[in-house]
Design a protein around this motif. Sequence first.
Motif, PDB file in Angstrom:
ATOM      1  N   VAL A 360      35.386  45.238  44.105  1.00  0.00           N
ATOM      2  CA  VAL A 360      36.705  44.943  44.683  1.00  0.00           C
ATOM      3  C   VAL A 360      37.241  43.605  44.191  1.00  0.00           C
ATOM      4  CG1 VAL A 360      37.941  44.409  46.822  1.00  0.00           C
ATOM      5  CG2 VAL A 360      36.445  46.401  46.713  1.00  0.00           C
ATOM      6  N   ASP A 361      36.413  42.546  44.259  1.00  0.00           N
ATOM      7  CA  ASP A 361      36.871  41.225  43.815  1.00  0.00           C
ATOM      8  C   ASP A 361      37.205  41.223  42.326  1.00  0.00           C
ATOM      9  OD1 ASP A 361      36.570  40.250  46.342  1.00  0.00           O
ATOM     10  OD2 ASP A 361      34.569  39.396  45.983  1.00  0.00           O
ATOM     11  N   ILE A 367      43.736  42.955  38.333  1.00  0.00           N
ATOM     12  CA  ILE A 367      45.103  43.354  38.714  1.00  0.00           C
ATOM     13  C   ILE A 367      46.067  42.175  38.576  1.00  0.00           C
ATOM     14  CG2 ILE A 367      46.524  43.971  40.726  1.00  0.00           C
ATOM     15  CD1 ILE A 367      44.196  45.864  41.538  1.00  0.00           C
ATOM     16  N   ILE A 368      45.632  40.990  38.999  1.00  0.00           N
ATOM     17  CA  ILE A 368      46.489  39.799  38.877  1.00  0.00           C
ATOM     18  C   ILE A 368      46.787  39.501  37.407  1.00  0.00           C
ATOM     19  CG2 ILE A 368      46.542  37.289  39.205  1.00  0.00           C
ATOM     20  CD1 ILE A 368      44.901  37.768  41.796  1.00  0.00           C
ATOM     21  N   LYS A 369      45.747  39.562  36.560  1.00  0.00           N
ATOM     22  CA  LYS A 369      45.944  39.304  35.127  1.00  0.00           C
ATOM     23  C   LYS A 369      46.864  40.346  34.497  1.00  0.00           C
ATOM     24  CE  LYS A 369      41.501  36.989  34.362  1.00  0.00           C
ATOM     25  NZ  LYS A 369      40.160  37.077  33.730  1.00  0.00           N
ATOM     26  N   GLN A 370      46.690  41.617  34.899  1.00  0.00           N
ATOM     27  CA  GLN A 370      47.502  42.688  34.332  1.00  0.00           C
ATOM     28  C   GLN A 370      48.968  42.543  34.749  1.00  0.00           C
ATOM     29  OE1 GLN A 370      45.462  44.670  32.386  1.00  0.00           O
ATOM     30  NE2 GLN A 370      47.382  45.251  31.440  1.00  0.00           N
ATOM     31  N   LYS A 371      49.195  42.125  35.987  1.00  0.00           N
ATOM     32  CA  LYS A 371      50.579  41.928  36.473  1.00  0.00           C
ATOM     33  C   LYS A 371      51.235  40.776  35.718  1.00  0.00           C
ATOM     34  CE  LYS A 371      54.029  42.778  39.252  1.00  0.00           C
ATOM     35  NZ  LYS A 371      55.039  41.895  38.640  1.00  0.00           N
ATOM     36  N   ASN A 372      50.496  39.718  35.453  1.00  0.00           N
ATOM     37  CA  ASN A 372      51.030  38.591  34.672  1.00  0.00           C
ATOM     38  C   ASN A 372      51.392  39.036  33.258  1.00  0.00           C
ATOM     39  OD1 ASN A 372      50.727  36.829  36.810  1.00  0.00           O
ATOM     40  ND2 ASN A 372      48.715  36.084  36.148  1.00  0.00           N
TER      41      ASN A 372
END
Length: 529
Positions: A360-361, A367-372
């Motif tokens: 999960v972590d 997910i944060i890196k992909q959104k950026n």
Amino acid sequence: MLDNFFLLKEVSKYLKKEISGFTIKEIFTQEKDKLVIILSDTQSSLIKFIEFSTEDKNPYLLLKNEYGKAKKNVLNLLAGLYEQEIADVNIFNDDRIIKLTLTNDLSVFFIFFKSKYNLLVVADGKIIDSFKNKKEVIGAFINDYLKRKEAKSKKSISMVKEYFRSKYRHYGDSIFKEVLFLMNIKGDEKISEELSKYIDIKVEEISKFLNKPEYLIYKYKSEFLPVLFKMRHPENCEFIEYKNINELIQAYLKFYYNKSSDREVREYILTKKENNLKNSEKKYNSLLKQLEFSGNSIQLKNYGDLILSNIYLIKKGDDKLILEGEGYPDKIVISLKKDLSPSENASVYYEKYKKLKNSVDLLNDKIIKQKNEIDLFEKEIEDIKSNKNIKSLKTMEKEYNKTDESARFRKFTLDEKFEVWVGKDSASNDLLTTRYSSQNDLWFHVRGASGSHTVMKISDKKNPPEKKIIEKAASIAAYYSKARNASNVPVAYCEKKYVKKKKGFKEGSVIMEREKVIFVKPGLPEDMV
């Protein structure tokens, strides 16, 4: 733009003056959708070249005094026209067709119908050869063919634009816009007797100019407009005047191809960035689904707890534990493995729980890196759309062209661990097998049919792919072969170190050793869910 009826009419008059009496010496093509006819004047030994373009976006007929014929990849065509003399040139059937009449009862038709551009050779009214679409056209009578290609459905005429295009279809959009400007109307007004008469008057005025043509190119915004008279619309635009229609076409082509080059650079960079964005969004959505699944990991722990607390309910060989009734407001069904004891089944669920909980972590970070990354691509795309500095775009294009050769392969990811690379042609097949495959990679090829070389990357030989992953890679290999439409295809595979390319083998040819064969259905990863 250059297939307007009145421009073609001027081209036919110019050619009649310039090439009547010339003899056809050779006809060839060295570029897609372009044909070149070499002409010779026996009296003066003068050589001229007709260049005919059948590109949908930019068809034209141009006379040149010189032409650079390539040494390779040249295809000679229409040999039956060699040594034939041109007796006459004119517009045929009062339409967008230029006809060369030859002295031996043969005729050459340059067809400028939208999306049907072609050269047809006609004898006794029948098409006997052509530049393109030979199977479709040879054997047809020219008059029937032209009627069939120009057939239009009858529509009711209720608006100004419908009236103009029905009655004055030869005149084209630029003259239509000129008429609208002179009449101060938009074109979607309801047609009336008064309006139709006014349109007829304006067209008659313009026709007088067309009968005494000038050869002009207007620059309007970023567009170039070839016309035959000084127009009122667009207003306050620069124009350049030329001596004849041939010079006008040559100049327009220079403008067009320079503009096209700039536009193509921008489109190339945009396409690259948009593909990057699309791939990034796919990864992002995949990560969200994984997170959603991993977020339910506590349910797996609960299943393990329930198995242990209800161990007395489980009999040997049970494939499920059903809990309902008092204490269970909702019926619970827990799948069991028949060959495992209750405590071993509980351990399976606990193990799955641990793996998902730990991921999960990691998934949240991804997910944060992909959104950026998505935000960055979106900003870059907007910057490219608004960037008017073509030099900076060309610099970006060069950078893209420097990317590694692996961009020549199709790439797929299986089970988030294994990449599958597929060649696109003989050259990239060779490149993939000889330079982009490691010794322990798995190499696939369809048995008994030609197809692309396919390689599954193995980064850790201690953790080889499961059988189902190998089958998916084999299905990809089958999909990119001539057996794509079969339901069951034999695919051979082995480690790349057992694939040999011997001296003298043609491009893309190899031999396999120690191969295994599996039967699979052709398909791509998205079809294998």
